[in-house]
Structure formats: structure tokens, C-alpha cells
Design a protein around this motif. Structure first.
Motif, short mmCIF file in Angstrom:
data_model
loop_
_atom_site.label_atom_id
_atom_site.label_comp_id
_atom_site.label_asym_id
_atom_site.label_seq_id
_atom_site.Cartn_x
_atom_site.Cartn_y
_atom_site.Cartn_z
N PRO A 1 0.84 -1.21 0.00
CA PRO A 1 0.00 0.00 0.00
C PRO A 1 0.87 1.26 0.00
CG PRO A 1 -0.83 -1.60 1.58
CD PRO A 1 0.50 -2.12 1.11
N GLY A 2 0.29 2.34 -0.53
CA GLY A 2 1.00 3.60 -0.60
C GLY A 2 1.40 3.95 -2.02
N PRO A 3 2.25 4.95 -2.19
CA PRO A 3 2.67 5.39 -3.53
C PRO A 3 3.37 4.27 -4.29
CG PRO A 3 3.29 6.99 -1.86
CD PRO A 3 2.84 5.77 -1.12
N ALA B 1 -6.36 6.37 -6.21
CA ALA B 1 -5.43 5.61 -7.03
C ALA B 1 -4.50 6.54 -7.78
CB ALA B 1 -6.17 4.72 -8.02
N ARG B 2 -3.27 6.10 -7.91
CA ARG B 2 -2.30 6.78 -8.79
C ARG B 2 -2.52 6.22 -10.18
NH1 ARG B 2 0.43 9.52 -11.66
NH2 ARG B 2 2.65 10.06 -11.40
N VAL B 3 -2.62 7.11 -11.18
CA VAL B 3 -2.96 6.67 -12.53
C VAL B 3 -2.08 7.35 -13.56
CG1 VAL B 3 -4.80 8.41 -12.70
CG2 VAL B 3 -4.84 6.40 -14.20
N TRP B 4 -1.70 6.59 -14.55
CA TRP B 4 -1.03 7.13 -15.74
C TRP B 4 -1.56 6.39 -16.95
CZ3 TRP B 4 1.53 5.70 -20.08
CH2 TRP B 4 2.13 6.74 -20.81
N GLY B 5 -1.77 7.15 -18.02
CA GLY B 5 -2.25 6.52 -19.25
C GLY B 5 -2.49 7.54 -20.34
N THR C 1 -4.70 -0.51 -0.82
CA THR C 1 -4.41 -1.94 -0.80
C THR C 1 -3.12 -2.32 -1.53
OG1 THR C 1 -5.68 -2.35 -2.82
CG2 THR C 1 -6.87 -2.47 -0.70
N GLY C 2 -2.65 -1.45 -2.41
CA GLY C 2 -1.49 -1.78 -3.23
C GLY C 2 -1.84 -2.51 -4.51
N GLU C 3 -3.12 -2.73 -4.78
CA GLU C 3 -3.54 -3.39 -6.02
C GLU C 3 -3.12 -2.54 -7.22
OE1 GLU C 3 -7.75 -5.35 -5.52
OE2 GLU C 3 -7.64 -3.52 -4.33
N VAL C 4 -2.62 -3.22 -8.25
CA VAL C 4 -2.24 -2.57 -9.50
C VAL C 4 -3.06 -3.20 -10.62
CG1 VAL C 4 -0.36 -2.07 -11.12
CG2 VAL C 4 0.09 -2.16 -8.65
#
Length: 220
Positions: free
Chosen positions: A53-55, A127-131, A156-159
């Protein structure tokens, strides 16, 4: 994905001319998240190796997946054989794809519509997002937009790899190609999405394993 020198040279000749082509649909006239008569909305989410979890972790699953999405590596070479572009995704930048459809070859022009780089919140989660997304140009077999993103849920750390499409068949003058696309185009499109998800899972895991092995073999 690179194949014959002849195809590469042809694409290098065609790519500079894409700036003359308009989009073959108006994205401002549609809600790209809602199905309309004659339009398809596709939305796929592929879990990738998780992180704590986290960045995002430097060199971790999120960063690896972002690199794959940036380079369009998730495209199945059995469907998209060649890619020609002038650099990484930026709004207004053009791409040319060589697609194969039941033995026929097509050159498909696209234009990057936007890049997302930040955070989103959904249902109280962050969520951190890039796209980025691309839109179809005049002469493409389809018309519409496809978004591809990598998200990391901070709690949760899910990607996950997220791909979203809004599309319909474009007018196709050639009657044989038009009939073939009516019969098989939609199935090929769905197969592209599903294989993209599978490739992202496999390629991300493979790159992470390679990096882990390199670290374990590093002296000291």
C-alpha cells in the motif's frame, strides 16, 4: 513487432501525412462511457502483480506497466504487426498501425487525444494513474476512442491495467472488406482487448522477474 523493411519504409512515408487527416468522429458529441445506438462500449480491468500500500514503488509493478503502456507493448502482434510514431504519447501526436485482418493488410491512422498523469478517486478510494488515449482518423476501419491506463490503489497496493473503448464500424467503401468487417470485425476487436490484458499480465510479471534476478546477481 518489426517485420519487413518494405512495410517499415511504406509506413515511414505515410506517417508524415497523417496530420492532414481529421478525426472520423466528433468525441465532443458523445458520452464515451455510455453505450449509444450503433456504438460499442468496452471496459476491461486486468489485475497486475500488486505492491505494498502507498505510492508506487520505484521499479515496481506500476512503473513497469506504465512503460509497457507507453510503448504500446500490450498490442498483440498477431493483430497489430507494425507501429510508426514520432515519440511517446502526447496530445495531438499521430500514430500509424499496420493491422492484419484475415490475410489483408490495413494502415490505420490514430491521434493521441490526451494523457492522464495524477490521481483519481472512486468510491472513497484513491489511485495513482497514468495513461493515454487515441482517436481514429479518417480512413480507419473503426471510429472512436480507446483509453489505456495503469492504476495503483493506494489503500491496498492493487495494480491494474484498465482499457476502455468507445467505437463503431466506420464506413468502408470496399464491399468485400466491408462484408468481412461486418462478419468478423467485432470478434477481432474483442479478441484484441482480451489479449491486451493477458499480454500486460505476462509482460509485467516477466519484467519484474528479470529485474529481481538482476538485483540478486548484483555484487554486494
Amino acid at each position: 513487432m518489426r517485420r519487413s523493411l518494405r512495410v517499415q519504409r511504406r509506413m515511414q512515408r505515410l506517417h508524415p501525412e497523417l496530420h492532414r487527416l481529421p478525426l472520423n468522429f466528433d468525441p465532443n458529441r458523445h458520452d464515451l462511457n455510455r453505450a449509444e445506438s450503433g456504438w460499442n462500449v468496452d471496459d476491461y480491468r486486468q489485475p497486475l502483480p500488486p505492491e505494498p500500500p502507498g505510492p508506487p514503488v520505484p521499479g515496481g509493478s506500476w512503473e513497469v506497466a506504465c512503460d509497457l503502456v507507453r510503448d504500446y507493448q500490450y498490442a498483440d502482434p498477431g493483430i497489430i504487426r507494425e507501429i510508426c510514431r514520432s515519440g511517446p504519447p502526447e496530445p495531438g501526436r499521430n500514430m500509424l498501425l499496420e493491422g492484419r485482418f484475415y490475410g489483408l493488410r490495413f494502415y490505420l491512422g490514430l491521434r493521441v487525444g490526451g494523457v492522464v498523469d495524477g490521481y483519481i478517486e472512486q468510491n472513497g478510494r484513491r489511485a495513482r494513474v497514468w495513461g493515454w488515449n487515441y482517436r481514429t482518423l479518417q480512413g480507419h476501419l473503426e471510429r472512436g476512442q480507446m483509453d489505456q491506463e495503469v492504476r495503483k490503489w493506494l489503500d491496498t497496493g492493487e495494480v491494474e491495467f484498465h482499457v476502455h473503448g468507445f467505437s463503431q464500424r466506420a464506413p468502408i467503401p470496399n464491399p468485400i472488406v466491408r462484408l468481412g468487417f461486418i462478419l468478423f470485425g467485432r470478434a477481432t476487436q474483442v479478441r484484441f482487448y482480451r489479449r491486451a490484458c493477458k499480454r500486460m499480465r505476462v509482460l509485467t510479471a516477466a519484467e519484474l522477474a528479470t529485474r529481481k534476478q538482476a538485483l540478486e546477481q548484483k555484487p554486494g
